[in-house]
Write a protein that holds these residues in place. Structure first.
Motif, PDB file in Angstrom:
ATOM      1  N   UNK A 147       3.809  -3.338   9.339  1.00 31.18           N
ATOM      2  CA  UNK A 147       2.977  -3.594   8.037  1.00 31.18           C
ATOM      3  C   UNK A 147       2.319  -2.432   7.851  1.00 31.18           C
ATOM      4  N   UNK A 148       2.498  -1.809   6.681  1.00 30.09           N
ATOM      5  CA  UNK A 148       1.593  -0.629   6.289  1.00 30.09           C
ATOM      6  C   UNK A 148       0.538  -1.142   5.073  1.00 30.09           C
ATOM      7  N   UNK A 149      -0.599  -1.170   5.164  1.00 35.76           N
ATOM      8  CA  UNK A 149      -1.576  -1.575   4.025  1.00 35.76           C
ATOM      9  C   UNK A 149      -2.332  -0.558   3.960  1.00 35.76           C
ATOM     10  N   UNK A 153      -5.352   0.383  -2.186  1.00 35.66           N
ATOM     11  CA  UNK A 153      -4.521  -0.167  -2.911  1.00 35.66           C
ATOM     12  C   UNK A 153      -4.476  -1.592  -3.473  1.00 35.66           C
ATOM     13  N   UNK A 154      -5.006  -2.296  -2.414  1.00 35.58           N
ATOM     14  CA  UNK A 154      -5.277  -3.697  -2.943  1.00 35.58           C
ATOM     15  C   UNK A 154      -6.754  -3.975  -3.380  1.00 35.58           C
ATOM     16  N   UNK A 155      -7.500  -2.821  -3.577  1.00 34.83           N
ATOM     17  CA  UNK A 155      -8.555  -3.179  -4.234  1.00 34.83           C
ATOM     18  C   UNK A 155      -8.715  -2.450  -5.649  1.00 34.83           C
ATOM     19  N   UNK A 156      -7.716  -1.841  -5.884  1.00 36.26           N
ATOM     20  CA  UNK A 156      -7.873  -0.857  -7.153  1.00 36.26           C
ATOM     21  C   UNK A 156      -8.099  -1.309  -8.443  1.00 36.26           C
ATOM     22  N   UNK A 157      -7.464  -2.426  -8.577  1.00 36.60           N
ATOM     23  CA  UNK A 157      -7.704  -2.934 -10.022  1.00 36.60           C
ATOM     24  C   UNK A 157      -9.029  -3.355 -10.227  1.00 36.60           C
ATOM     25  N   UNK A 235     -10.605  -8.377  -1.442  1.00 40.57           N
ATOM     26  CA  UNK A 235      -9.452  -7.442  -0.871  1.00 40.57           C
ATOM     27  C   UNK A 235      -8.734  -8.005   0.264  1.00 40.57           C
ATOM     28  N   UNK A 236      -9.919  -8.532   1.123  1.00 41.50           N
ATOM     29  CA  UNK A 236      -9.279  -8.985   2.552  1.00 41.50           C
ATOM     30  C   UNK A 236      -8.339 -10.369   2.324  1.00 41.50           C
ATOM     31  N   UNK A 237      -8.720 -11.197   1.246  1.00 42.42           N
ATOM     32  CA  UNK A 237      -8.012 -12.303   0.907  1.00 42.42           C
ATOM     33  C   UNK A 237      -6.537 -11.719   0.336  1.00 42.42           C
ATOM     34  N   UNK A 238      -6.766 -10.736  -0.612  1.00 40.68           N
ATOM     35  CA  UNK A 238      -5.298 -10.175  -0.950  1.00 40.68           C
ATOM     36  C   UNK A 238      -4.467  -9.890  -0.033  1.00 40.68           C
ATOM     37  N   UNK A 239      -4.993  -9.057   0.939  1.00 44.39           N
ATOM     38  CA  UNK A 239      -4.181  -8.533   2.189  1.00 44.39           C
ATOM     39  C   UNK A 239      -3.542  -9.610   3.039  1.00 44.39           C
TER      40      UNK A 239
END
Length: 264
Positions: A147-149, A153-157, A235-239
């Motif tokens: 799993x590559x995080x 990218x998850x914080x970008x918006x 972002x932690x929640x999104x990941x």
């Protein structure tokens, strides 16, 4: 200190081999944080990406327990692929094939010890391509899910909404993260708007200094560590949401080369 040695109970470095044998078998994910050592303009240390990987992976592993996800964190890999920053002193780089091989061999090690899944938490854009190739090889050759995080990218918006489009290397974002976790490492008196040399549409640049005068982007004077604390939590929640969604996906199993489905 670049890599924290004050281990917590979820850190592999805290365990004996007997304890690791049990922990690896029980863990949902082995977590490899990946950073870099490279120039970050005049106001930030060369360790920024590694510091981000260290701190942000710690937050992620801690938050995972609220989702009943068990994670064992490997020591942060401090070096990455940073050849494009080598025109500035202090930058250390592995070549992409070397870096890919290092990650493959680390992943193969935990796979041999029985790990089911490897979660790579990456905090340096230059690592993306070799990490993707390393993940491919690990899944195909070592029977371990990868799993590559790419954390940013998850914080970008959220970052673009607050800071605009030019907040990346050594700019508002990375300055804010460093001020949040290691404010003593920021040379506040050196914070200044970063000047651009060029902005290519499709041409690849040779060195990062082809684009940036001081070595960064954006305006680090507009950093906001309090806002960054919100971004880290969101972002932690999104990941974790993404990991849970992927874990719920049907998997056909491991294919041999002869059984692999047609990829056309």
């Amino acid at each position: 200190m670049t890599v924290e040695l004050d281990y917590e109970e979820y850190d592999l470095g805290n365990l004996t081999w007997e304890e690791a044998d049990v922990a690896i078998d029980e863990a949902d994910f082995m977590v490899l944080p990946t950073g870099a050592i490279e120039q970050h303009s005049l106001h930030l240390p060369v360790s920024v990406d590694t510091l981000r990987a260290e701190n942000l992976s710690r937050v992620l592993v801690q938050a995972a327990t609220d989702r009943d996800l068990s994670m064992i964190r490997l020591p942060t890999l401090p070096f990455g692929y940073s050849e494009h920053h080598m025109t500035r002193s202090g930058t250390l780089t592995l070549m992409p094939d070397t870096y890919q091989k290092v990650v493959e061999e680390l992943g193969a090690s935990v796979a041999q010890h029985g790990a089911k899944r490897l979660l790579i938490v990456n905090c340096h854009g230059g690592n993306n391509a070799p990490l993707k190739l390393a993940g491919d090889r690990l899944q195909r050759d070592h029977n371990i899910e990868v799993y590559l995080v790419n954390w940013t990218s998850f914080a970008r918006e959220q970052l673009e909404t607050r800071f605009g489009p030019d907040w990346s290397h050594a700019g508002e974002h990375e300055t804010s993260v460093t001020e949040l976790y290691h404010p003593d490492l920021v040379r506040t008196e050196k914070k200044e708007k970063q000047q651009r040399k060029a902005k290519f549409n499709v041409r690849q640049y040779t060195w990062y200094t082809d684009l940036a005068v001081q070595g960064g982007r954006g305006d680090p004077r507009k950093s906001d560590p309090e806002f960054m604390e919100e971004v880290v939590a969101d972002t932690t929640d999104r990941i974790l949401d993404a990991l849970e969604e992927d874990l719920a996906q049907p998997v056909d199993g491991v294919h041999t080369l002869e059984q692999a489905p047609n990829s056309n």
